[in-house]
Enzyme design. Structure first.
Site, PDB file in Angstrom:
ATOM      1  N   ARG A   1       4.764   9.428  32.979  1.00  8.84           N
ATOM      2  CA  ARG A   1       4.629   8.025  33.388  1.00  8.84           C
ATOM      3  C   ARG A   1       5.998   7.421  33.689  1.00  8.84           C
ATOM      4  NH1 ARG A   1       0.581   5.663  29.125  1.00  8.84           N
ATOM      5  NH2 ARG A   1       2.325   6.363  27.906  1.00  8.84           N
TER       6      ARG A   1
ATOM      7  N   ARG B   1      -3.955  20.240  24.554  1.00 10.14           N
ATOM      8  CA  ARG B   1      -5.367  20.200  24.185  1.00 10.14           C
ATOM      9  C   ARG B   1      -6.178  20.848  25.310  1.00 10.14           C
ATOM     10  NH1 ARG B   1      -3.695  19.512  19.891  1.00 10.14           N
ATOM     11  NH2 ARG B   1      -4.093  17.843  18.385  1.00 10.14           N
TER      12      ARG B   1
ATOM     13  N   GLU C   1     -13.012  24.562  20.490  1.00  9.92           N
ATOM     14  CA  GLU C   1     -12.489  25.376  19.379  1.00  9.92           C
ATOM     15  C   GLU C   1     -13.399  25.280  18.160  1.00  9.92           C
ATOM     16  OE1 GLU C   1      -8.416  24.316  18.516  1.00  9.92           O
ATOM     17  OE2 GLU C   1      -7.935  24.283  20.638  1.00  9.92           O
TER      18      GLU C   1
ATOM     19  N   HIS D   1      -4.537  28.412  18.382  1.00 12.99           N
ATOM     20  CA  HIS D   1      -4.028  27.061  18.055  1.00 12.99           C
ATOM     21  C   HIS D   1      -2.988  27.123  16.921  1.00 12.99           C
ATOM     22  CE1 HIS D   1      -5.069  22.525  18.420  1.00 12.99           C
ATOM     23  NE2 HIS D   1      -3.776  22.713  18.198  1.00 12.99           N
TER      24      HIS D   1
HETATM   25  C1  DGY Z   1      -0.919  19.099  16.889  1.00 13.88           C
HETATM   26  O1  DGY Z   1      -0.339  18.951  15.802  1.00 13.88           O
HETATM   27  O2  DGY Z   1      -1.555  18.201  17.424  1.00 13.88           O
HETATM   28  C2  DGY Z   1      -0.792  20.385  17.628  1.00 13.88           C
HETATM   29  O3  DGY Z   1      -1.993  20.757  18.183  1.00 13.88           O
HETATM   30  C3  DGY Z   1      -0.167  21.476  16.807  1.00 13.88           C
HETATM   31  O4  DGY Z   1      -0.273  22.693  17.414  1.00 13.88           O
END
Ligand code: DGY
Length: 318
Positions: free
Chosen positions: A177, A237, A266, A284
């Site tokens: 941004r 994500r 997940e 993750h």
């Molecule tokens: C978080 O802490 O949000 C991350 O996904 C860590 O990998």
């Protein structure tokens, strides 16, 4: 004595600090994520909660909290929490920024290099007894030196990735941004549009939070802009990418590889990924180092203590 509910066993420093401050601590100690139903039952009388990114803290859960003043998420991302509703209920939400920046940036570089040099394919080749000796064409990868890294989201983690990549001789562009003058000055990085970044980068790495504005940001149309030798990395994500279309691109070899640490559903990974050799799948583990997880526990606990003692939390979410 204020009651703290922790939704999963954390590094022991968490309970140690809380006990030192005379808090009553209950930890959900089963070796799995707590369900929403269990969370509603177990956390209802807690003054503070330490939650994980896997815990859905939505309106239903919040409505069942009788006296909660603080929810300290043990993660930098907090898309698992309905923060607007928590705010309405006067519950402070905190996260664990900064301290996991290096660990997550390190994993990002690990994925970039492992994709570029086909490391996981090589490991599998040896384990399945298919390595028959050095050969000129064996598992040819791609250089990253002099290539362009496109970082989507040039905040703390994105900047740390640019810093590391620059040490490997990569040039960088970023989509954000606002301008990030520090990375522009230190690494000659340039702010560009998302389309420009996708069309011109050799390696693309995503470092955005998940919110309604970033969900499915890399949809079919955007993914089709990638160069056919590009490498796509996601440690942010899963929902930011259209996974089904990414699978198509990988299957048809329209990109060189992808390195993923996060997924749409997940832990139920789309099984089509498992059949592809040009994707590296990490479970993750962006922040998963012993040192970082301890620091995250300490920060989450300090946030809880501060709020319950009437002080300002160290890292409230905005
Ligand atoms: C978080 O802490 O949000 C991350 O996904 C860590 O990998």
């Amino acid at each position: 004595m204020p009651k703290i509910f922790i939704t999963r066993t954390l590094p022991k420093i968490a309970e140690e600090i809380l006990h030192k401050h005379h808090f009553e601590v209950t930890t959900f100690s089963k070796n799995r994520s707590i369900t929403k139903r269990e969370l509603i039952k177990e956390a209802s009388d807690a003054d503070g909660i330490i939650s994980l990114l896997t815990d859905p803290i939505d309106k239903d859960v919040i409505d069942n909290l009788k006296c909660c003043k603080v929810i300290a998420n043990y993660a930098v991302g907090y898309n698992n929490i309905d923060t607007n509703y928590a705010r309405k209920k006067n519950i402070i939400v905190t996260n664990t920024p900064d301290i996991l920046t290096d660990a997550t940036a390190d994993l990002t570089l690990t994925l970039i290099l492992s994709c570029a040099r086909r490391l996981v394919e090589g490991d599998k080749m040896i384990r399945t007894n298919k390595f028959k000796g050095w050969s000129p064409n064996l598992l040819l990868g791609t250089d990253i030196n002099n290539k362009i890294l496109g970082v989507i989201g040039a905040g703390r983690i994105g900047s740390a990735v640019i810093k590391r990549a620059s040490a490997f001789g990569m040039k960088s562009i970023y989509y954000n941004r606002s301008r990030n003058l520090e990375i522009e000055n230190l690494y000659s990085s340039k702010k560009v549009s998302l389309d420009y970044l996708l069309k011109n980068s050799d390696v693309i790495s995503i470092h955005l939070p998940l919110n309604p504005g970033t969900k499915n940001l890399l949809n079919k149309e955007k993914l089709s802009l990638l160069k056919n030798h590009s490498i796509l990395i996601n440690t942010a994500r899963g929902e930011i990418i259209d996974e089904n279309h990414l699978i198509q691109l990988l299957k048809m070899k329209k990109i060189f590889a992808a390195g993923l640490d996060v997924y749409v559903n997940e832990p139920n990974i789309n099984i089509k990924f498992l059949k592809l050799s040009n994707v590296i799948l990490a479970p993750h583990i962006g922040s998963a180092t012993i040192e970082t997880r301890s620091k995250m526990a300490e920060l989450a606990v300090k946030n809880v203590i501060n709020v319950l003692k009437g002080k300002k939390p160290l890292t409230p979410v905005v």
